[in-house]
Design an enzyme around this catalytic site. Structure first.
Site, PDB file in Angstrom:
ATOM      1  N   TRP A 168      -3.538  -2.175  -1.154  1.00  0.00           N
ATOM      2  CA  TRP A 168      -2.895  -3.867  -1.790  1.00  0.00           C
ATOM      3  C   TRP A 168      -3.892  -4.745  -0.025  1.00  0.00           C
ATOM      4  O   TRP A 168      -3.346  -4.735   0.314  1.00  0.00           O
ATOM      5  CB  TRP A 168      -1.481  -3.958  -1.026  1.00  0.00           C
ATOM      6  CG  TRP A 168      -1.041  -5.312  -1.807  1.00  0.00           C
ATOM      7  CD1 TRP A 168      -0.571  -5.799  -3.507  1.00  0.00           C
ATOM      8  CD2 TRP A 168      -0.754  -6.910  -0.808  1.00  0.00           C
ATOM      9  NE1 TRP A 168      -0.268  -6.970  -3.102  1.00  0.00           N
ATOM     10  CE2 TRP A 168      -0.652  -7.736  -1.188  1.00  0.00           C
ATOM     11  CE3 TRP A 168      -1.417  -7.313   0.445  1.00  0.00           C
ATOM     12  CZ2 TRP A 168      -0.365  -9.139  -0.780  1.00  0.00           C
ATOM     13  CZ3 TRP A 168      -1.441  -8.296   1.058  1.00  0.00           C
ATOM     14  CH2 TRP A 168      -1.069  -9.090   0.176  1.00  0.00           C
ATOM     15  N   ARG A 211       3.641  -0.318  -5.181  1.00  0.00           N
ATOM     16  CA  ARG A 211       3.576  -1.175  -3.899  1.00  0.00           C
ATOM     17  C   ARG A 211       2.368  -1.622  -3.490  1.00  0.00           C
ATOM     18  O   ARG A 211       2.106  -2.235  -2.201  1.00  0.00           O
ATOM     19  CB  ARG A 211       3.865  -0.108  -2.833  1.00  0.00           C
ATOM     20  CG  ARG A 211       5.403   0.773  -2.057  1.00  0.00           C
ATOM     21  CD  ARG A 211       5.189   1.875  -1.334  1.00  0.00           C
ATOM     22  NE  ARG A 211       5.257   1.135  -0.816  1.00  0.00           N
ATOM     23  CZ  ARG A 211       6.293   1.081   0.695  1.00  0.00           C
ATOM     24  NH1 ARG A 211       7.553   1.322   0.047  1.00  0.00           N
ATOM     25  NH2 ARG A 211       6.035   0.629   1.723  1.00  0.00           N
ATOM     26  N   GLU A 224      16.248 -18.200  -8.462  1.00  0.00           N
ATOM     27  CA  GLU A 224      16.712 -17.269  -8.521  1.00  0.00           C
ATOM     28  C   GLU A 224      15.554 -17.156  -9.523  1.00  0.00           C
ATOM     29  O   GLU A 224      14.298 -16.789 -10.254  1.00  0.00           O
ATOM     30  CB  GLU A 224      16.756 -16.094  -8.517  1.00  0.00           C
ATOM     31  CG  GLU A 224      16.387 -14.955  -8.513  1.00  0.00           C
ATOM     32  CD  GLU A 224      15.576 -13.934  -8.008  1.00  0.00           C
ATOM     33  OE1 GLU A 224      15.167 -14.018  -7.299  1.00  0.00           O
ATOM     34  OE2 GLU A 224      15.398 -13.134  -8.681  1.00  0.00           O
ATOM     35  N   LYS A 254      12.003 -15.939 -10.634  1.00  0.00           N
ATOM     36  CA  LYS A 254      11.529 -14.516 -11.425  1.00  0.00           C
ATOM     37  C   LYS A 254      10.479 -14.404 -12.482  1.00  0.00           C
ATOM     38  O   LYS A 254       9.819 -14.254 -12.906  1.00  0.00           O
ATOM     39  CB  LYS A 254      12.685 -13.956 -12.053  1.00  0.00           C
ATOM     40  CG  LYS A 254      12.620 -12.868 -12.654  1.00  0.00           C
ATOM     41  CD  LYS A 254      13.420 -11.799 -11.664  1.00  0.00           C
ATOM     42  CE  LYS A 254      12.845 -11.671 -10.168  1.00  0.00           C
ATOM     43  NZ  LYS A 254      13.310 -11.151  -8.637  1.00  0.00           N
ATOM     44  N   CYS A 277       0.594  -1.073   0.293  1.00  0.00           N
ATOM     45  CA  CYS A 277       0.016  -0.165   0.003  1.00  0.00           C
ATOM     46  C   CYS A 277       1.131   1.074   0.353  1.00  0.00           C
ATOM     47  O   CYS A 277       2.006   1.318   0.204  1.00  0.00           O
ATOM     48  CB  CYS A 277      -0.422   0.377   1.599  1.00  0.00           C
ATOM     49  SG  CYS A 277      -1.627  -1.458   1.404  1.00  0.00           S
ATOM     50  N   GLU A 324       7.098 -14.474 -11.203  1.00  0.00           N
ATOM     51  CA  GLU A 324       6.202 -14.001 -10.663  1.00  0.00           C
ATOM     52  C   GLU A 324       5.979 -13.086 -11.972  1.00  0.00           C
ATOM     53  O   GLU A 324       4.691 -12.317 -11.347  1.00  0.00           O
ATOM     54  CB  GLU A 324       7.775 -13.118  -9.769  1.00  0.00           C
ATOM     55  CG  GLU A 324       8.226 -13.296  -8.486  1.00  0.00           C
ATOM     56  CD  GLU A 324       8.544 -11.845  -7.752  1.00  0.00           C
ATOM     57  OE1 GLU A 324       8.897 -11.748  -7.285  1.00  0.00           O
ATOM     58  OE2 GLU A 324      10.452 -11.905  -8.788  1.00  0.00           O
ATOM     59  N   HIS A 377      14.837 -36.789  -7.574  1.00  0.00           N
ATOM     60  CA  HIS A 377      14.502 -37.226  -6.113  1.00  0.00           C
ATOM     61  C   HIS A 377      13.042 -37.057  -6.326  1.00  0.00           C
ATOM     62  O   HIS A 377      12.365 -36.883  -5.355  1.00  0.00           O
ATOM     63  CB  HIS A 377      15.570 -36.670  -5.051  1.00  0.00           C
ATOM     64  CG  HIS A 377      16.167 -37.176  -4.754  1.00  0.00           C
ATOM     65  ND1 HIS A 377      17.001 -38.646  -4.255  1.00  0.00           N
ATOM     66  CD2 HIS A 377      17.846 -37.454  -4.781  1.00  0.00           C
ATOM     67  CE1 HIS A 377      17.623 -39.070  -4.651  1.00  0.00           C
ATOM     68  NE2 HIS A 377      18.367 -37.946  -4.577  1.00  0.00           N
ATOM     69  N   ASN A 429      -1.897   1.993   6.371  1.00  0.00           N
ATOM     70  CA  ASN A 429      -1.088   1.307   6.108  1.00  0.00           C
ATOM     71  C   ASN A 429      -0.730  -0.332   6.902  1.00  0.00           C
ATOM     72  O   ASN A 429      -1.062   1.003   8.226  1.00  0.00           O
ATOM     73  CB  ASN A 429       0.381   1.018   5.536  1.00  0.00           C
ATOM     74  CG  ASN A 429       0.451   1.901   3.922  1.00  0.00           C
ATOM     75  OD1 ASN A 429      -0.534   2.036   3.262  1.00  0.00           O
ATOM     76  ND2 ASN A 429       1.076   2.191   3.363  1.00  0.00           N
ATOM     77  N   GLY A 430      -0.936  -1.582   6.904  1.00  0.00           N
ATOM     78  CA  GLY A 430      -0.496  -2.095   8.058  1.00  0.00           C
ATOM     79  C   GLY A 430      -1.862  -3.153   8.607  1.00  0.00           C
ATOM     80  O   GLY A 430      -2.549  -3.319   7.732  1.00  0.00           O
ATOM     81  N   LYS A 475       5.974  -4.167  -3.601  1.00  0.00           N
ATOM     82  CA  LYS A 475       7.804  -4.495  -4.433  1.00  0.00           C
ATOM     83  C   LYS A 475       7.757  -4.451  -2.372  1.00  0.00           C
ATOM     84  O   LYS A 475       9.088  -5.725  -2.141  1.00  0.00           O
ATOM     85  CB  LYS A 475       7.441  -2.758  -4.750  1.00  0.00           C
ATOM     86  CG  LYS A 475       9.174  -2.906  -4.453  1.00  0.00           C
ATOM     87  CD  LYS A 475       9.360  -3.147  -5.805  1.00  0.00           C
ATOM     88  CE  LYS A 475      11.379  -3.208  -5.510  1.00  0.00           C
ATOM     89  NZ  LYS A 475      11.755  -4.094  -6.289  1.00  0.00           N
TER      90      LYS A 475
HETATM   91  C1  G6P Z   1       8.735  -9.118  -2.604  1.00  0.00           C
HETATM   92  C2  G6P Z   1       8.988  -8.850  -3.406  1.00  0.00           C
HETATM   93  C3  G6P Z   1      10.019  -8.891  -3.688  1.00  0.00           C
HETATM   94  C4  G6P Z   1      11.512  -8.835  -2.776  1.00  0.00           C
HETATM   95  C5  G6P Z   1      10.751  -9.475  -1.492  1.00  0.00           C
HETATM   96  C6  G6P Z   1      11.469  -9.196  -0.722  1.00  0.00           C
HETATM   97  O1  G6P Z   1       8.361 -10.386  -1.789  1.00  0.00           O
HETATM   98  O2  G6P Z   1       8.291  -8.533  -4.639  1.00  0.00           O
HETATM   99  O3  G6P Z   1      10.657  -8.557  -5.163  1.00  0.00           O
HETATM  100  O4  G6P Z   1      12.841  -9.465  -2.865  1.00  0.00           O
HETATM  101  O5  G6P Z   1       9.879  -8.660  -1.306  1.00  0.00           O
HETATM  102  O6  G6P Z   1      12.358  -7.972  -0.176  1.00  0.00           O
HETATM  103  P1  G6P Z   1      13.689  -6.707   0.331  1.00  0.00           P
HETATM  104  O7  G6P Z   1      13.200  -5.110   0.391  1.00  0.00           O
HETATM  105  O8  G6P Z   1      13.101  -7.164   2.306  1.00  0.00           O
HETATM  106  O9  G6P Z   1      14.209  -7.488  -0.604  1.00  0.00           O
END
Ligand code: G6P
Length: 613
Positions: A79, A27, A486, A490, A2, A493, A509, A105-106, A608
């Site tokens: 969000w 966000r 990763e 990616k 948010c 996502e 396995h 927010n929260g 984010k």
């Molecule tokens: C969210 C984002 C990711 C990020 C993760 C951790 O899930 O979408 O891209 O890696 O948070 O965020 P940070 O700011 O702690 O690296």
């Protein structure tokens, strides 16, 4: 998650807030709204909608025709946590009489109890959110002083919040408060801009004050006053933010993600600038604020992180163990905070977070500090909560990362981890000669990253071929194992393809049961230790008609017999290979997502910065 923007000043609050919300859209982006005080009617005009800020702008055109300049307001991009992402649940929320408007927010954890009590006292609710209780509580506590009413309402709340409040009864002030969810205040001339994230502020000023937990801010156009939760006035220093506005624009790229992928050579150069000491074969990271003696005493490292930062942490484990001989453990931050972790006197805890605001990582930091650990951080966002609370740490200097999927942040995190491993190594058993070699390679890293980017057209061609598959596996060994995790993250996502990353040895396995002609396998088979075994795994997959893409070292043509397609990576040492591979994976995911018509910078359901549990 948010985004919040508040404005009070001589300009058009609507314009400032909408432009700020656009900056914060990364966000959270499932619904949005704003409340503005209308000097002609003396009322609060509130407009809300489901969907993104673009939709809010269309509503504003119809509902708030131009003509009146509204000098104060608050806005929000959401969000959803409690209640569906629809117009009714969008913020701001108004109190019963409509005199007070809040954005939040929260999560208010005791909202059910508060709601029942308010209902019994005659208040009625229009939304399913936890936040609406706050608007009613403020109204209930109001006795003529807005700051006091907000303070009294917050005293009844359990949970986390970053809030802004306005009232038509006090059309010259915004009250903001923070408990676990960031609030920053831009110090400008004759106006005050408040936001949950500095990207909504940097176009107005480079001087920002960050609220601490428990702070309550009263802001007018030309004054700000912060009270602690004990009602004591507090002076908080302003932080100078050195972002330039171009960094938060797309700069001619179709998406922030692509821009940020391409920024990696310069971001890595910034992360290493002035920090490599070739002669001594080491690095200097002043922010660690540790003497050589303190570093030499560290006999265990424990890294906490979430998401992509967690995969950077896994690579960090290899680096610390290989180059500094220090046993290193990686824990998902939520696991760490709830597991009563063992921290010995010489354990150094390292928190990695791009945003510096991730709720679980922050809670892990606090738990580690409570247990008396030495806590360092690696963050990108200057002045973020984790950076401030740890007090010791290293900034990436990667510049703002706006695309939701982390790109330049992970390559810079690994770069910083390599430098940290070097520093720890040189105070332990790493020779000067070996240290110099590492420094030399690190100084060439921006060029290596650029060479991967030069493969863009070839990677795009591979993306064209595989964009229509609905499943994919990534496999790798050693340093390539976290890189496989990763790669899969990616891809899922941003393209919504179901993708899984495995250690190559794990294929047999279980996952191999799922391999067939519909599940491409991306094998990380660079010319580094483990390659031959990974090539055997690729063969096993091909024997099951699985299409295989190899990410391999350029010039090693024998890989052709193990795969259908190749993505070439320049020759590089094992410890830098993850960065090169990750950049290739980012391009592959980006072009696949683009072909599938996905919302690349704002993937569905993601945010984010995950500031709630
Ligand atoms: C969210 C984002 C990711 C990020 C993760 C951790 O899930 O979408 O891209 O890696 O948070 O965020 P940070 O700011 O702690 O690296």
């Amino acid at each position: 998650m948010c985004g919040i923007v508040g404005y009070v000043g001589n300009n058009n609050a609507q314009k400032v807030i909408v432009s700020g919300l656009h900056r914060l859209e990364y966000r959270g982006y499932d619904s949005a709204g704003l409340s503005l005080w209308n000097p002609d009617t003396g009322e609060l005009d509130t407009v809300k909608t489901s969907g993104k800020i673009g939709e809010l702008e269309s509503c504003l055109e119809h509902e708030l025709p131009p003509g009146t300049t509204r000098p104060i307001g608050i806005g929000h991009t959401r969000w959803a946590t409690h209640g569906a992402p629809n117009q009714v649940n969008a913020h701001p929320h108004l109190s019963q009489t409509g005199d007070f408007s809040i954005v939040h927010n929260g999560i208010i954890e005791n909202y059910s109890a508060l709601k029942s009590r308010l209902l019994a006292n005659g208040f009625s609710f229009t939304s399913d959110t936890d936040s609406e209780v706050l608007a009613h509580l403020i109204e209930q506590c109001y006795d003529g002083d807005l700051t006091r009413a907000v303070t009294a309402a917050l005293e009844q709340i359990e949970g986390t919040y970053g809030i802004c409040v306005i009232s038509k009864l006090h059309p010259d002030k915004i009250i903001a408060a923070r408990q676990g969810s960031p609030i920053a205040v831009g110090i400008c001339h004759n106006e005050t801009v408040i936001a949950s994230d500095i990207s909504a502020i940097v176009q107005h000023t480079d001087r920002v004050v960050f609220l601490n937990d428990g702070d309550i801010l009263t802001a007018t156009a030309d004054d700000t006053e912060i009270l602690s939760h004990k009602n004591v006035p507090i002076a908080r220093e302003a932080t100078l933010i050195d972002w330039d506005i171009g960094q938060i624009e797309k700069g001619g790229f179709d998406h922030f993600m692509l821009k940020e992928i391409h920024e990696q050579p310069s971001a890595i150069a910034n992360a290493t600038r002035g920090r490599l000491l070739l002669k001594e074969g080491t690095a200097k990271l002043d922010g660690m604020k540790m003497t050589s003696r303190e570093i030499s005493r560290v006999d265990r490292i424990l890294i906490v992180a979430c998401g992509t930062s967690l995969y950077a942490a896994m690579i960090g484990k290899y680096l610390f163990e290989d180059y500094a001989d220090i046993p290193t453990e990686v824990q998902q931050a939520a696991e760490f905070r709830y597991r009563n972790p063992i921290i010995e006197p010489n354990t150094c805890v390292l928190a990695i977070s791009q945003s510096g605001e991730t709720a679980d990582t922050l809670a892990a930091v606090r738990e580690a500090m409570r247990k008396g650990a030495e806590v360092l951080s690696i963050c990108n966002v200057v002045g973020s909560t984790i950076a401030r609370e740890t007090g010791r740490g290293v900034y990436l200097h990667a510049g703002p990362e706006i695309g939701v999927a982390s790109t330049k942040a992970i390559s810079c995190q690994i770069t910083i981890l390599t430098m940290m491993a070097l520093i720890f190594g040189r105070t332990h058993r790493l020779s000067m000669q070996k240290g110099r070699e590492i420094v030399d390679y690190l100084s060439q890293l921006p060029k290596l990253a650029q060479k991967v980017l030069d493969q863009e057209t070839a990677i795009q061609a591979v993306a064209d071929k595989y964009a229509s598959y609905e499943n994919a596996f990534f496999i790798g060994r050693g340093y390539m194992y976290p890189a496989a995790l990763e790669g899969a993250l990616k891809l899922k996502e941003i393209s919504y393809i179901h993708a899984e990353g495995y250690h190559a040895a794990e294929l047999k396995h279980g996952p191999i049961a799922l391999l067939n002609g519909d599940v491409p396998l991306i094998g990380l088979a660079l010319n580094i230790p483990g390659r031959n075994k990974t090539c055997s795994n690729l063969q096993e997959a091909r024997a099951r008609n699985t299409p295989v893409i190899a990410i391999a070292t350029e010039g090693h043509r024998d890989i052709e017999k193990h795969c259908d397609d190749i993505i070439q990576i320049p020759e590089c040492p094992e410890f830098l290979a993850p960065i090169c591979v990750i950049i290739a994976e980012q391009l592959l995911s980006y072009y696949i997502a683009k072909l599938r018509g996905c919302e690349i910078d704002q993937p569905r359901n993601l945010a984010k910065s995950v500031t709630v549990e």
